[in-house]
Design a protein around this motif. Structure first.
Motif, PDB file in Angstrom:
ATOM      1  N   THR A 197     -22.042  77.168  53.417  1.00 19.52           N
ATOM      2  CA  THR A 197     -21.236  76.584  52.354  1.00 19.52           C
ATOM      3  C   THR A 197     -20.932  75.110  52.599  1.00 19.52           C
ATOM      4  O   THR A 197     -21.116  74.262  51.720  1.00 19.52           O
ATOM      5  CB  THR A 197     -19.924  77.366  52.194  1.00 19.52           C
ATOM      6  OG1 THR A 197     -20.239  78.738  51.929  1.00 19.52           O
ATOM      7  CG2 THR A 197     -19.100  76.803  51.054  1.00 19.52           C
ATOM      8  N   ALA A 198     -20.467  74.767  53.798  1.00 18.52           N
ATOM      9  CA  ALA A 198     -20.087  73.389  54.103  1.00 18.52           C
ATOM     10  C   ALA A 198     -21.319  72.488  54.164  1.00 18.52           C
ATOM     11  O   ALA A 198     -22.288  72.781  54.866  1.00 18.52           O
ATOM     12  CB  ALA A 198     -19.339  73.331  55.427  1.00 18.52           C
ATOM     13  N   GLY A 199     -21.269  71.390  53.409  1.00 15.39           N
ATOM     14  CA  GLY A 199     -22.354  70.418  53.453  1.00 15.39           C
ATOM     15  C   GLY A 199     -23.567  70.767  52.628  1.00 15.39           C
ATOM     16  O   GLY A 199     -24.544  70.017  52.613  1.00 15.39           O
ATOM     17  N   THR A 200     -23.543  71.880  51.915  1.00 11.44           N
ATOM     18  CA  THR A 200     -24.669  72.281  51.078  1.00 11.44           C
ATOM     19  C   THR A 200     -24.398  71.863  49.640  1.00 11.44           C
ATOM     20  O   THR A 200     -23.286  72.014  49.138  1.00 11.44           O
ATOM     21  CB  THR A 200     -24.878  73.808  51.142  1.00 11.44           C
ATOM     22  OG1 THR A 200     -25.123  74.197  52.487  1.00 11.44           O
ATOM     23  CG2 THR A 200     -26.056  74.227  50.278  1.00 11.44           C
ATOM     24  N   GLY A 201     -25.411  71.320  48.968  1.00  6.16           N
ATOM     25  CA  GLY A 201     -25.254  70.870  47.593  1.00  6.16           C
ATOM     26  C   GLY A 201     -26.059  71.707  46.627  1.00  6.16           C
ATOM     27  O   GLY A 201     -27.042  72.358  47.008  1.00  6.16           O
ATOM     28  N   LEU A 202     -25.642  71.704  45.363  1.00 13.10           N
ATOM     29  CA  LEU A 202     -26.415  72.389  44.331  1.00 13.10           C
ATOM     30  C   LEU A 202     -27.824  71.804  44.273  1.00 13.10           C
ATOM     31  O   LEU A 202     -28.005  70.585  44.313  1.00 13.10           O
ATOM     32  CB  LEU A 202     -25.743  72.231  42.969  1.00 13.10           C
ATOM     33  CG  LEU A 202     -24.515  73.106  42.687  1.00 13.10           C
ATOM     34  CD1 LEU A 202     -23.943  72.758  41.316  1.00 13.10           C
ATOM     35  CD2 LEU A 202     -24.873  74.582  42.733  1.00 13.10           C
TER      36      LEU A 202
ATOM     37  N   GLY B 243     -36.338  78.928  48.409  1.00 15.88           N
ATOM     38  CA  GLY B 243     -35.334  79.156  47.385  1.00 15.88           C
ATOM     39  C   GLY B 243     -34.537  77.896  47.113  1.00 15.88           C
ATOM     40  O   GLY B 243     -34.717  76.879  47.785  1.00 15.88           O
ATOM     41  N   GLU B 244     -33.689  77.972  46.112  1.00 11.05           N
ATOM     42  CA  GLU B 244     -32.870  76.826  45.713  1.00 11.05           C
ATOM     43  C   GLU B 244     -31.428  77.282  45.525  1.00 11.05           C
ATOM     44  O   GLU B 244     -31.178  78.369  44.989  1.00 11.05           O
ATOM     45  CB  GLU B 244     -33.406  76.228  44.419  1.00 11.05           C
ATOM     46  CG  GLU B 244     -32.675  74.991  43.942  1.00 11.05           C
ATOM     47  CD  GLU B 244     -33.310  74.382  42.707  1.00 11.05           C
ATOM     48  OE1 GLU B 244     -32.607  74.275  41.681  1.00 11.05           O
ATOM     49  OE2 GLU B 244     -34.509  74.034  42.769  1.00 11.05           O
ATOM     50  N   VAL B 245     -30.496  76.444  45.976  1.00 15.80           N
ATOM     51  CA  VAL B 245     -29.079  76.770  45.834  1.00 15.80           C
ATOM     52  C   VAL B 245     -28.695  76.686  44.355  1.00 15.80           C
ATOM     53  O   VAL B 245     -28.841  75.648  43.719  1.00 15.80           O
ATOM     54  CB  VAL B 245     -28.206  75.819  46.676  1.00 15.80           C
ATOM     55  CG1 VAL B 245     -26.723  76.092  46.422  1.00 15.80           C
ATOM     56  CG2 VAL B 245     -28.528  75.976  48.150  1.00 15.80           C
ATOM     57  N   LEU B 246     -28.194  77.816  43.845  1.00 14.06           N
ATOM     58  CA  LEU B 246     -27.897  77.937  42.423  1.00 14.06           C
ATOM     59  C   LEU B 246     -26.401  77.844  42.127  1.00 14.06           C
ATOM     60  O   LEU B 246     -25.979  77.253  41.140  1.00 14.06           O
ATOM     61  CB  LEU B 246     -28.456  79.260  41.906  1.00 14.06           C
ATOM     62  CG  LEU B 246     -28.717  79.420  40.421  1.00 14.06           C
ATOM     63  CD1 LEU B 246     -29.721  78.383  39.950  1.00 14.06           C
ATOM     64  CD2 LEU B 246     -29.235  80.825  40.144  1.00 14.06           C
ATOM     65  N   ARG B 247     -25.585  78.464  43.001  1.00 10.06           N
ATOM     66  CA  ARG B 247     -24.138  78.436  42.841  1.00 10.06           C
ATOM     67  C   ARG B 247     -23.486  78.373  44.215  1.00 10.06           C
ATOM     68  O   ARG B 247     -24.050  78.844  45.204  1.00 10.06           O
ATOM     69  CB  ARG B 247     -23.633  79.695  42.117  1.00 10.06           C
ATOM     70  CG  ARG B 247     -24.095  79.824  40.689  1.00 10.06           C
ATOM     71  CD  ARG B 247     -23.255  80.842  39.904  1.00 10.06           C
ATOM     72  NE  ARG B 247     -23.196  82.148  40.513  1.00 10.06           N
ATOM     73  CZ  ARG B 247     -24.092  83.104  40.327  1.00 10.06           C
ATOM     74  NH1 ARG B 247     -25.149  82.867  39.565  1.00 10.06           N
ATOM     75  NH2 ARG B 247     -23.964  84.276  40.893  1.00 10.06           N
TER      76      ARG B 247
ATOM     77  N   GLU C 169     -16.818  81.285  49.868  1.00 13.55           N
ATOM     78  CA  GLU C 169     -17.277  82.363  50.740  1.00 13.55           C
ATOM     79  C   GLU C 169     -18.790  82.489  50.824  1.00 13.55           C
ATOM     80  O   GLU C 169     -19.316  82.953  51.830  1.00 13.55           O
ATOM     81  CB  GLU C 169     -16.710  83.713  50.265  1.00 13.55           C
ATOM     82  CG  GLU C 169     -15.207  83.825  50.287  1.00 13.55           C
ATOM     83  CD  GLU C 169     -14.551  83.138  49.098  1.00 13.55           C
ATOM     84  OE1 GLU C 169     -15.250  82.945  48.079  1.00 13.55           O
ATOM     85  OE2 GLU C 169     -13.370  82.763  49.198  1.00 13.55           O
ATOM     86  N   GLU C 170     -19.499  82.077  49.770  1.00 18.87           N
ATOM     87  CA  GLU C 170     -20.907  82.436  49.687  1.00 18.87           C
ATOM     88  C   GLU C 170     -21.719  81.375  48.964  1.00 18.87           C
ATOM     89  O   GLU C 170     -21.217  80.677  48.075  1.00 18.87           O
ATOM     90  CB  GLU C 170     -21.021  83.772  48.953  1.00 18.87           C
ATOM     91  CG  GLU C 170     -22.346  84.486  49.123  1.00 18.87           C
ATOM     92  CD  GLU C 170     -22.319  85.863  48.486  1.00 18.87           C
ATOM     93  OE1 GLU C 170     -22.861  86.806  49.092  1.00 18.87           O
ATOM     94  OE2 GLU C 170     -21.761  86.001  47.376  1.00 18.87           O
ATOM     95  N   THR C 171     -22.975  81.249  49.350  1.00 17.63           N
ATOM     96  CA  THR C 171     -23.948  80.399  48.661  1.00 17.63           C
ATOM     97  C   THR C 171     -24.931  81.303  47.942  1.00 17.63           C
ATOM     98  O   THR C 171     -25.533  82.189  48.562  1.00 17.63           O
ATOM     99  CB  THR C 171     -24.698  79.505  49.661  1.00 17.63           C
ATOM    100  OG1 THR C 171     -23.757  78.675  50.357  1.00 17.63           O
ATOM    101  CG2 THR C 171     -25.718  78.630  48.963  1.00 17.63           C
ATOM    102  N   ILE C 172     -25.091  81.104  46.638  1.00 11.18           N
ATOM    103  CA  ILE C 172     -26.013  81.921  45.851  1.00 11.18           C
ATOM    104  C   ILE C 172     -27.337  81.172  45.721  1.00 11.18           C
ATOM    105  O   ILE C 172     -27.382  80.025  45.285  1.00 11.18           O
ATOM    106  CB  ILE C 172     -25.448  82.239  44.457  1.00 11.18           C
ATOM    107  CG1 ILE C 172     -24.096  82.930  44.586  1.00 11.18           C
ATOM    108  CG2 ILE C 172     -26.421  83.104  43.668  1.00 11.18           C
ATOM    109  CD1 ILE C 172     -24.118  84.223  45.365  1.00 11.18           C
TER     110      ILE C 172
END
Length: 436
Positions: free
Chosen positions: A38-43, A58-62, A66-69
């Motif tokens: 979660t920390a430091g991750t961008g959409l 994959g690509e970060v969608l949301r 608590e969680e990265t989708i």
């Protein structure tokens, strides 16, 4: 040797100094939940999931606390809870001058079996368009190698046009003519969602060695994930911007914006957007317009991107969402008609429904007069064609229709001609057709 050495240095510079990992916590319908990133991750950041059957991108969608989708771009078969997930970083591509003559995928990997080095500078896939106040105006008229575009539908440097066509009416052949004939330093071709078997046919037979010698092809086939297909449009634009920033004139051929928009729709709906415009989410309009705005004349000191965007229109419906959105931001549109293709005239352009917004500035007064006369006569033929074919028109009833009947065969044949001798020769040929 210097180019290869520079490419090797770029590859070394691209090796990350540290790596961040998370873990798969949830495998839902179409998406994957990841903890620890979660920390430091961008959409939009890229990730790599290490599954039992091999890595899956994959690509970060949301994002939440608590969680990265993540939306995967490959098969999730074999993935399990606890599999490691590496954060790759922002979606970027690093084009190089050595990519000319090559076929690459939207991740910048070679598809022609030969090694491919990354360029020295990584570019964001979603770069902003040049500042509007700093952009130069449209440039001079370009020689295209086709009579209709050298005369009635002129293409100028930095112009953006749309090619609106159904399937099977000669769109790919016309794009290949542009790739071979339009005056440009570099040609970048984005093939979004093409059938796999057509790539080799397009490069070897349709485009040919002459076209490939100055082209970079970025392609994603129809069986690949919507993330990869959408990325293909952005990657092709980023490659074009690489050459534009060197002061070169780039011809960008994107086939097709419809499949780019459909890929975006799949991603956006997976991210929770609601469908509104005939099944397309609200973000579709901005996504298409922001891509188109990146093409065109560059700021002072750089080159230009002359762009041709193809749009698949079912049943010639110019009001469907993608066609309607794109038409509003372009400098011209060219409509191809199935009925014209069925009677054997290629390119199957419906001239009366097509327009180049580079006119009247792109032509002289005498040339504009010829263009106007040709359009008037084609319009007169179109209005009276049914009566003429049925034998209901009486000669002498309308002088303009009489003139249209006289010149129509030559004028229709002219629209299918190549133009190897250039613009001036094409206008002389058009004048001869109108003087019959």
């Amino acid at each position: 040797m210097s180019c290869e050495f520079d490419g090797l240095l770029s590859e070394i510079a691209g090796v990350p100094l540290s790596r961040r990992f998370g873990r798969v916590t949830e495998i839902a319908r179409g998406t994957i939940g990841v903890s620890g990133l979660t920390a430091g991750t961008g959409l939009g950041d890229r990730v790599m999931i290490q599954g039992a059957n091999g890595p899956v991108g994959g690509e970060v969608l949301r994002l939440s606390r608590e969680e990265t989708i993540v939306l995967p771009d490959g098969s999730v078969e074999g993935l399990t809870i606890g599999d490691p997930v590496e954060l790759v970083g922002p979606a970027e591509i690093a084009p190089s001058d050595s990519w000319i003559g090559r076929i690459v995928d939207p991740l910048g990997r070679p598809l022609d079996g030969r090694p491919l080095f990354r360029g020295p500078v990584a570019r964001s896939l979603r770069s902003p368009a040049p500042a509007a106040a700093s952009r130069r105006g449209l440039g001079p008229r370009l020689q295209t190698g086709t009579a209709v575009f050298d005369t009635l539908l002129p293409l100028v440097q930095g112009q953006r046009i749309g090619l609106f066509a159904g399937s099977g009416v000669g769109k790919s052949s016309l794009l290949a003519k542009f790739a071979r004939g339009v005056s440009a330093d570099v040609v970048v071709i984005g093939l979004v969602g093409e059938r796999g078997r057509e790539l080799r046919d397009f490069t070897d037979r349709v485009l040919g060695p002459e076209g490939m010698a100055r082209s970079v092809i970025v392609t994603a086939t129809s069986d690949q994930s919507p993330l990869i297909r959408r990325r293909c449009g952005w990657a092709a634009m980023a490659v074009a911007e690489h050459f534009r920033d060197q002061g070169l004139h780039v011809l960008l051929l994107a086939d097709s914006i419809t499949r780019f928009a459909e890929a975006h729709r799949e991603v956006a709906l997976a991210g929770g957007e609601e469908a509104s415009m005939r099944g397309f989410p609200p973000s579709t309009a901005h996504t298409i317009m922001s891509l188109a705005e990146r093409a065109g004349p560059g700021p002072e000191g750089s080159g230009d991107i002359t762009a041709v965007f193809s749009v698949l229109v079912a049943g010639s419906d110019m009001e469907e969402p993608v066609a309607d959105i794109l038409r509003g931001v372009l400098d011209g549109h060219v409509v191809m008609d199935r009925k014209i293709a069925e009677r054997g005239r290629f390119p199957a352009i419906d001239l009366l429904r097509s327009v180049s917004r580079s006119l009247p500035e792109a032509a002289s007064a005498a040339e504009n007069a010829l263009i106007g006369e040709a359009r008037r006569l084609l319009g007169a033929w179109d209005r009276a064609e049914m009566m003429i074919q049925a034998g209901l028109y009486a000669k002498g009833s309308d002088p303009q229709v009489d003139a249209a009947i006289r010149v129509w065969p030559a004028l229709d044949a002219f629209l299918a001609e190549d133009s190897p001798e250039g613009v001036e020769a094409s206008f002389r040929r058009l004048a001869a057709c109108l003087a019959i």
